[in-house]
Write an enzyme that holds these catalytic residues in place. Structure first.
Site, PDB file in Angstrom:
ATOM      1  N   SER A   1      41.965  29.730  47.760  1.00 44.47           N
ATOM      2  CA  SER A   1      40.207  30.405  47.739  1.00 44.47           C
ATOM      3  C   SER A   1      39.455  29.761  48.472  1.00 44.47           C
ATOM      4  CB  SER A   1      40.141  29.929  45.832  1.00 44.47           C
ATOM      5  OG  SER A   1      40.492  30.267  45.305  1.00 44.47           O
TER       6      SER A   1
ATOM      7  N   HIS B   1      33.032  29.947  44.654  1.00 44.51           N
ATOM      8  CA  HIS B   1      33.284  28.757  43.813  1.00 44.51           C
ATOM      9  C   HIS B   1      33.608  27.490  44.178  1.00 44.51           C
ATOM     10  CE1 HIS B   1      37.063  31.464  44.083  1.00 44.51           C
ATOM     11  NE2 HIS B   1      37.698  30.400  44.102  1.00 44.51           N
TER      12      HIS B   1
ATOM     13  N   ASP C   1      30.763  35.685  45.798  1.00 42.92           N
ATOM     14  CA  ASP C   1      31.709  34.802  45.719  1.00 42.92           C
ATOM     15  C   ASP C   1      31.949  34.000  47.552  1.00 42.92           C
ATOM     16  OD1 ASP C   1      33.406  32.611  44.594  1.00 42.92           O
ATOM     17  OD2 ASP C   1      34.815  33.988  44.492  1.00 42.92           O
TER      18      ASP C   1
END
Length: 451
Positions: free
Chosen positions: A300, A161, A219
């Site tokens: 992230s 992402h 992810d």
């Protein structure tokens, strides 16, 4: 009357409520209201990926559904890119670029390389050179996340992402914004073309980068920084060696503030985190490492390391009290993807291959206890068995309640999906289930989702 729980495919993905969003710097229109979660899930919980850093040129707001860099629950938010997505309930949002520090949020590093072993100071001195800030931009906006250096020539690990934040797609032209659960990998990679990715290193230098490969179901993404050498690769540890209560350190670029170090403990292991599903019902679910080390939008793709400085997880999501990406932040509930689970995926992406995942060949839902809103979830109920699948060969039937896989207790559909995902195709596992009140078990050789 109890409403049936949406089906999900172990090794595939759970039902999609609302895809996690990425923190993009361009200011999109107000996010769509979160969809109603399956029965048994608290409607107040929102998972969102930790947003990337900030936007430089705000654009008209547009609704998007994207995987973000860190996830939140309460609001679960994906924490790597500039956005939010979540585990308990996924809510896609866009951050306000003006509030992030952007590329200018660079601080000087003062580390003590002579600090005693096992201290946060020693860990920081070792790991900071191996963690980068990743800035992405495109017609849809811009944002930033974090990454982990894998090789001296610039191979970098991050969240899917994070790199998908730079997509040129909009809600109107493609409801499946790149990186969102309802978009396939090829489509997302095509839309990454024309976008820009820049890697900022700890010594103040930077380089452009390109995507090597992505895997939305875990992810995970691998990018290659161009024309670099002599970098310091991170030391990869083993997440299977973690125990609840041990100290860990999170390193990344929250809100664009590069080289940020926070400390905490492992507060839980194998926490099922579900950040959405694609159009085929394949979910991004992983058995997360839960930590109270502060993780925020922009973290992230960054490193969660043990006190020897070994990478044990990829920071990916957080739980927050807020359902708004603009207000979401750490409340001591952060989630990282275990490094052991994604190492085989990384090898496949590096080789240019498509990522593969283990599956049983069944669709499942939560047990009746979960569907009725009770606190006790006894297992994952089989709703459909695929012909000639591993599950069918083992004797599983519709209506069976799976309660255990090897030594892993199964307390719901997400739990089963996350557990199966932790294995590889071809692995043999012992599955225990209940049928008409009687317990049964069998050895199952897991299938592959490779087409």
């Amino acid at each position: 009357m109890t409403e049936p729980t949406p089906q999900q495919q172990p090794g595939g993905t759970p039902p999609q409520w609302a895809p996690p969003g990425a923190d993009a710097t361009a200011t999109p229109p107000p996010p769509a209201a979160p969809t109603t979660p399956p029965p048994g899930v608290a409607p107040t919980a929102v998972l969102s990926t930790a947003p990337a850093a900030l936007a430089t040129t705000p654009k008209p707001k547009t609704r998007r559904a994207t995987l973000a860099a860190t996830a939140l629950v309460g609001a679960l938010v994906l924490g790597g890119g500039a956005g939010f997505g979540g585990a308990a309930l996924f809510y896609s949002t866009q951050g306000d670029g003006a509030r992030n520090g952007g590329s200018s949020a660079t601080g000087s590093q003062v580390v003590d390389s002579n600090a005693p072993e096992g201290t946060a100071e020693k860990v920081a001195a070792k790991v900071l050179p191996s963690v980068v800030k990743i800035e992405v931009s495109g017609q849809a906006g811009s944002g930033s996340g974090s990454g982990i250096i894998l090789s001296s020539d610039g191979l970098i690990l991050t969240n899917n992402h994070v790199v998908d934040l730079s997509s040129e797609s909009t809600q109107e032209t493609n409801p499946g914004f790149p990186g969102s659960p309802d978009q396939d990998q090829d489509q997302g990679q095509e839309q990454q073309q024309g976008s820009s990715i820049t890697v900022d290193f700890s010594d103040g230098t930077s380089a452009s980068a390109k995507v090597v490969g992505t895997d939305p179901l875990t992810d995970t993404a691998v990018i290659q920084a161009e024309n670099v050498s002599g970098l310091t690769p991170a030391t990869i540890g083993k997440s299977s060696n973690l125990v609840v209560g041990q100290d860990v350190v999170a390193i990344g670029s929250p809100y664009g503030l590069d080289s940020t170090v926070t400390t905490g403990i492992v507060s839980a292991l194998d926490r099922p985190v579900n950040v959405g599903s694609d159009s085929s019902g394949n979910a991004t679910v992983y058995p997360a490492i839960q930590t109270d080390a502060a993780i925020n939008p922009g973290n992230s793709g960054g490193a969660l390391v043990d006190m020897n400085g070994n990478v044990v997880g990829i920071n990916a999501s957080i739980r927050s009290n807020s359902s708004s990406s603009e207000e979401a932040g750490s409340i001591g509930l952060g989630f990282a993807i275990p490094i052991d689970e994604v190492l085989p995926i990384i090898d496949q992406l590096k080789a240019g291959d498509e990522a593969t995942h283990a599956r049983m060949g069944i669709s499942v839902g939560d047990s009746s206890a979960a569907q009725s809103g009770e606190n006790t979830v006894t297992g994952a109920v089989v709703q459909e068995v695929t012909a000639d699948s591993a599950a069918e060969k083992a004797g599983l039937k519709k209506g069976d309640t799976i309660t255990k896989v090897d030594d892993h207790q199964i307390n719901g559909s997400d739990s089963l999906v996350a557990t199966v995902r932790s294995y590889r195709p071809g692995d043999e596992v012992e599955v225990t289930w209940s049928r008409d009140g009687k317990e049964q078990s069998a050895k199952i050789t897991l299938d592959s989702d490779a087409t």
